[in-house]
Write a protein that holds these residues in place. Structure first.
Motif: not given
Lengths: 493, 95
Positions: A346-347, A349-350, A362, B8, B12-13, B17-19
């Motif tokens: 997640a980090l 890709r962010a 998204m 959202v 994101a999960r 992707i960390h939002v």
């Protein structure tokens, strides 16, 4: 002595074979041109040493009478293509430092035919954009300037490719087109761009965006040069399961065929409310040129045209969200360290993906998620069939279709747009061909009142690129378009 | 169908992707803008229309199922962020 940069690809081939110029001289001139115009930021990597080695090898083959179709011709490569031993990043931070150990089929075909690689060209991150402003390397700039001297976008996603060919820092360039990413920048920069029929050019070794829409294609300053490059880059490839085993037509010969007796459709749905009147004028002009050359113009209807953009903005992000799942911080590219595997994903890709890419992932994830798949994705695929059916019906009566390439000329870099949908409208005329899998070509047709290029688009039946080259050459001859952007290499002639 | 902050966070999960919390509302607004625009497709009658997934009209080719490539560990690992002894290295997955 004429400026060596004035030569087109076909002309350069003749001069090389006649010994009037050498491939090393030609490559050197283009390297110097790329350095001179480096402010346009259209190259993300200039591979000068490699280019000179390839050019020397071309000179040796020419001397032995073993020249390939593109022997000694300097070519820029969109950063979306994997080039063995040379950084290939799709202009994304998540692929920073990625150096493939293999070569894409399309570029391998170009080098097999003697093409000389100049370097890697700027583009929108993962080809997602219409202005080359989402690139991790910053925007590429159009060599054509606004009347007030402001920097203009070259279009996108293949903005670096169009900018380099227009600025004469590449004689030819590769691009990819998922929703207009070859044709729209070609129109903005006043060059020729072809999106081939889906399946014509292998997708193997090209960073995937939306696999059912992506196609590679050529950029050039002249229609005949485009045909030469297409002849070299296309072809059946067992490594791409959607590659078509359909013989390629004689494209270089097609440019002399003309349009006498050809039926060309004019779709009424391509007249938009509030469209730039100069775009309407150039479209009318194109119709007059084709009629004068012996074509018959036919009014046609493509009733589902207005649904093409929303259809595209479901299908393309859906496929992208799936394709971009591979960027996980494990196998290649960037990694952000974290305690757990999920947190690392997640980090990474962010931090690795830019804003537009994250937005599209998204949307794609949402439309494919449980409960929404039928309402969005399947619905879009059904409308996609209706769009294809519209074209199939039209091609029962016409051989080609003429439309504007873009709804406007190039716009300033950094134009503020609050609503992402406004940016999507750039592709309103180009997206339908991707959804239907058709070949399409953008040809420079004239200038607007501000002295900026405007392009026309031709569409044809699947696997009939020859018709596009025949009609494209007629438009080029009639338009007599003179490409002298302010910021091109070698000064203004 | 409207997207809120909770949705959202869920997307994101799913997308890994960390939002950050403070971005979620802005993203919800953007996604709603796009989704309300694509809702235009509901005007189109698609009863009895087959979804189009493959424009070529060709069926995908089949080949015999055998290994065509391999023994290229160095190539495969050439670009990894971290490897050890010919393997990918990831954060600890099993406690």
């Amino acid at each position: 002595m004429v400026d060596i940069l004035d030569l087109g690809a076909v002309e350069a081939r003749v001069a090389l074979d006649a010994g009037e110029i050498s491939a090393v001289e030609l490559a050197s001139a283009y390297i110097a041109a790329a350095e001179e115009t480096s402010g346009l930021n259209n190259y993300v990597a200039l591979t000068a040493e490699h280019a000179l080695e390839m050019a020397a090898a071309s000179d040796a083959r020419i001397a032995k009478g073993e020249a390939g179709l593109l022997e000694g011709v300097p070519i820029g490569v969109k950063d979306l293509f994997c080039t063995a031993g040379y950084s290939s990043t799709a202009c994304s931070n998540i692929l920073a430092g990625f150096t493939p150990t293999y070569e894409s089929t399309v570029t391998a075909n170009l080098w097999r035919e003697g093409g000389v690689m100049l370097g890697k060209l700027n583009c929108d991150e993962f080809a997602m954009g219409s202005a080359n402003e989402t690139s991790a390397y910053g925007p590429a700039i159009n060599p054509w300037q606004a009347a007030d001297g402001a920097d203009l976008v070259p279009g996108g996603s293949s903005g670096g490719s169009a900018s380099a060919v227009a600025a004469r820092s590449a004689l030819l360039a590769t691009g990819t087109d998922t929703g207009g990413s070859i044709r729209q920048p070609a129109a903005f920069c006043g060059v020729v761009g072809l999106k081939p029929t889906y399946g014509r050019c292998s997708r193997w070794g090209i960073v995937a965006f939306a696999s059912s829409l992506d196609q590679a294609g050529p950029f050039s300053r002249k229609v005949a040069d485009n045909a030469l490059m297409m002849q070299a880059m296309a072809g059946f490839d067992p490594k791409d399961s959607t590659s078509a085993d359909v013989p390629l037509q004689e494209l270089s010969a097609a440019v002399t065929l003309g349009v006498r007796g050809m039926k060309i459709g004019i779709p009424s749905e391509y007249v938009l409310d509030g469209m730039d009147p100069e775009v309407v004028t150039i479209w009318q002009q194109g119709q007059d040129w084709l009629r004068a050359a012996g074509a018959e113009l036919v009014d046609i209807s493509l009733p589902h045209t207005k649904y093409a953009l929303p259809t595209y903005y479901i299908i393309a992000p859906a496929e992208a969200s799936s394709n971009l799942a591979r960027y996980d911080g494990v196998r290649y590219g960037k990694r952000v360290e974290a305690e757990s595997l999920d947190e690392m994903y997640a980090l990474t890709r962010a931090e690795g993906f830019g804003e537009e890419v994250q937005r599209r992932i998204m949307i794609g994830t949402y439309v494919l998620s449980a409960g929404y798949y039928d309402a969005y994705y399947l619905k879009a695929q059904r409308v996609r069939r209706l769009i294809r059916n519209d074209f199939d019906t039209a091609f029962e009566t016409v051989d080609a279709i003429l439309t504007p390439a873009t709804p406007s000329a190039a716009f300033p870099v950094g134009r503020k747009v609050d609503d992402p949908v406004t940016n999507f409208l750039n592709d309103v005329f180009t997206v339908p061909a991707n959804l239907a899998g058709l070949p399409g070509m953008a040809v420079p047709a004239g200038m607007n009142g501000d002295g900026l290029p405007l392009g026309l688009q031709l569409l044809a039946r699947p696997f009939d690129e020859a018709t596009l080259y025949a009609a494209g050459q007629v438009l080029e001859d009639a338009a007599g378009f003179v490409a002298n952007p302010t910021r091109r290499a070698g000064g203004v002639s | 169908m409207s997207v809120d902050k909770t949705t959202v966070a869920k997307i994101a999960r799913l997308a890994r992707i960390h939002v950050p919390d403070e971005r979620q509302q802005a993203i919800a607004t953007e996604l709603n803008g796009i989704l309300s625009w694509v809702d235009e497709l509901n005007e189109v009658n698609t009863d009895n229309v087959e979804p189009l997934a493959n424009v070529t009209g060709h069926s995908l080719p089949m080949r015999d199922d055998f290994v065509t490539d391999g023994d290229r560990i160095d190539d495969v690992l050439a670009n990894v962020p971290e490897s050890a002894g010919g393997f990918f290295v990831v954060p600890k997955v099993v406690e």
